[in-house]
Write a protein that holds these residues in place. Structure first.
Motif, PDB file in Angstrom:
ATOM      1  N   UNK A 238       0.793  -1.083   0.005  1.00 51.59           N
ATOM      2  CA  UNK A 238       0.165  -0.014  -0.053  1.00 51.59           C
ATOM      3  C   UNK A 238       1.038   1.159  -0.098  1.00 51.59           C
ATOM      4  N   UNK A 239       0.880   2.020  -1.019  1.00 46.12           N
ATOM      5  CA  UNK A 239       1.628   3.308  -1.144  1.00 46.12           C
ATOM      6  C   UNK A 239       1.590   4.199   0.184  1.00 46.12           C
TER       7      UNK A 239
ATOM      8  N   UNK B 214      -0.931   7.055   0.308  1.00 45.40           N
ATOM      9  CA  UNK B 214      -2.535   6.732   0.351  1.00 45.40           C
ATOM     10  C   UNK B 214      -2.516   6.344   1.625  1.00 45.40           C
ATOM     11  N   UNK B 215      -1.807   5.795   2.542  1.00 42.63           N
ATOM     12  CA  UNK B 215      -2.031   5.283   3.837  1.00 42.63           C
ATOM     13  C   UNK B 215      -1.981   6.348   4.889  1.00 42.63           C
ATOM     14  N   UNK B 216      -0.955   7.404   4.493  1.00 44.26           N
ATOM     15  CA  UNK B 216      -0.864   8.680   5.347  1.00 44.26           C
ATOM     16  C   UNK B 216      -2.129   9.529   5.320  1.00 44.26           C
ATOM     17  N   UNK B 217      -2.730   9.711   3.996  1.00 43.37           N
ATOM     18  CA  UNK B 217      -3.744  10.767   3.748  1.00 43.37           C
ATOM     19  C   UNK B 217      -5.224  10.058   4.112  1.00 43.37           C
ATOM     20  N   UNK B 218      -5.110   8.704   4.077  1.00 41.31           N
ATOM     21  CA  UNK B 218      -6.431   8.037   4.394  1.00 41.31           C
ATOM     22  C   UNK B 218      -6.921   7.655   5.677  1.00 41.31           C
TER      23      UNK B 218
ATOM     24  N   UNK C  55       7.663   1.647  -5.446  1.00 39.80           N
ATOM     25  CA  UNK C  55       7.719   3.040  -4.916  1.00 39.80           C
ATOM     26  C   UNK C  55       7.521   2.651  -3.241  1.00 39.80           C
ATOM     27  N   UNK C  56       7.536   3.733  -2.519  1.00 36.26           N
ATOM     28  CA  UNK C  56       7.553   3.797  -0.908  1.00 36.26           C
ATOM     29  C   UNK C  56       6.201   3.042  -0.547  1.00 36.26           C
ATOM     30  N   UNK C  57       6.273   2.064   0.082  1.00 39.94           N
ATOM     31  CA  UNK C  57       4.651   1.312   0.482  1.00 39.94           C
ATOM     32  C   UNK C  57       5.022   0.714   1.957  1.00 39.94           C
ATOM     33  N   UNK C  58       3.833   0.475   2.505  1.00 41.44           N
ATOM     34  CA  UNK C  58       3.657  -0.229   3.654  1.00 41.44           C
ATOM     35  C   UNK C  58       3.170  -1.666   3.463  1.00 41.44           C
TER      36      UNK C  58
END
Length: 331
Positions: free
Chosen positions: A248-249, A252-256, A323-326
């Motif tokens: 998960x990018x 996306x995680x940080x803005x969700x 890309x940087x993901x989790x």
């Protein structure tokens, strides 16, 4: 166990008379060869070794040494309480046996050694058979392979399997229930045997040892606080974010808005490189996830949409590479 580290020796002062009491108690409890082996002189313990250097020395010899060297010691007052089986044996029964059979502690210690040697041979053979049918990734045993053995070998193999997983040895009543109600059950039957804080059950042709956990509250919705990489789940371990280049990018995680829920039924998810949307029930069956594990698997939602099933899948709608993901780790 928390204190003993690698290369440590933990010394116990049990002596030959303690061994006599132990073997007699095991005999009266109906123990098998392992129980009648008594206490081993050395055994792995935590990351070190537990040894009993006085196990072949009598209590009388120890007392004589202590008196000769004017040693002081403390006598546990509970040693006089005859409500304890060991004390009753020590004070009431063993003195009578020693009158009739002097040196009984030596002979019974020898019996224990014979039993220990016999157990070592039988256990070694059973462990070899067990490992040949052991499915390491699921920590389970192949039922078809078990059933190819005779009843006695089945019991020895199951005991070795339980020991391998750190469970206590089952009573004969429990063993009989495993053989009759679980091994011989019809495919699809959901027979369960309780043992030592575990349940023993079958699924997809394998025998499983399942830890009895308290189930989490399945109707809850748990918010994942912003900037927090570890989330504690009540009665269900932890979720952790792992830095990676696919998953998960991070943006996306940080803005969700992130929350964790449990399966309610009817959930579907799209998977990377696979057409359509798929129901969780079908995915769990395809992945051979055991039924008792399914309800407690955390589901991760981002902005109200199912984004991941912890440990197993990430939705194609939230998946990226390069890309940087989790990635999510569920412990």
């Amino acid at each position: 166990k928390e204190i003993v580290t690698e290369n440590d020796l933990l010394l116990f002062a049990q002596h030959r008379n303690d061994q006599l009491e132990t073997v007699l108690l095991q005999l009266f409890r109906g123990a098998g060869v392992k129980g009648l082996s008594g206490m081993p002189a050395d055994i792995e313990f935590s990351r070190g070794i537990l040894i009993r250097p006085l196990l072949d020395i009598s209590q009388q010899e120890i007392n004589a040494y202590a008196q000769q060297h004017h040693l002081q010691w403390i006598e546990d007052p509970s040693n006089q309480d005859l409500q304890f089986d060991r004390n009753y044996l020590r004070q009431e029964i063993i003195p009578l046996l020693e009158q009739r059979w002097p040196g009984i502690d030596t002979t019974v210690s020898r019996v224990a050694q014979h039993c220990a040697e016999a157990y070592s041979v039988l256990s070694g053979s059973a462990k070899e058979k067990m490992l040949a049918m052991y499915l390491a990734d699921k920590q389970s045993l192949s039922i078809s392979a078990l059933l190819s053995q005779d009843d006695l070998n089945q019991q020895w193999i199951i005991r070795e399997w339980l020991a391998h997983l750190g469970a206590r040895m089952p009573r004969q009543k429990v063993m009989t229930a495993i053989l009759r109600d679980v091994l011989l059950a019809q495919p699809g039957a959901n027979h369960v045997v309780q043992h030592d804080g575990y349940t023993i059950r079958r699924y997809q042709g394998s025998l499983y040892l399942v830890v009895e956990h308290k189930m989490p509250e399945l109707g809850q919705s748990i918010s994942w606080p912003e900037q927090k990489k570890v989330l504690d789940l009540a009665d269900n371990g932890q979720l952790k974010l792992n830095d990676t280049q696919q998953g998960i990018p991070k943006h996306i995680w940080q803005q969700g808005e992130i929350c964790v829920k449990y399966r309610q039924g009817g959930e579907k998810i799209a998977l990377f490189n696979r057409a359509g949307r798929h129901g969780l029930k079908k995915l769990y069956q395809e992945a051979e996830i055991a039924p008792w594990q399914r309800d407690r698997i955390p589901l991760i939602y981002i902005n109200g949409e199912l984004a991941a099933i912890a440990r197993y899948w990430i939705s194609a709608d939230f998946y990226a590479q390069g890309e940087d993901c989790y990635n999510l780790i569920w412990e």
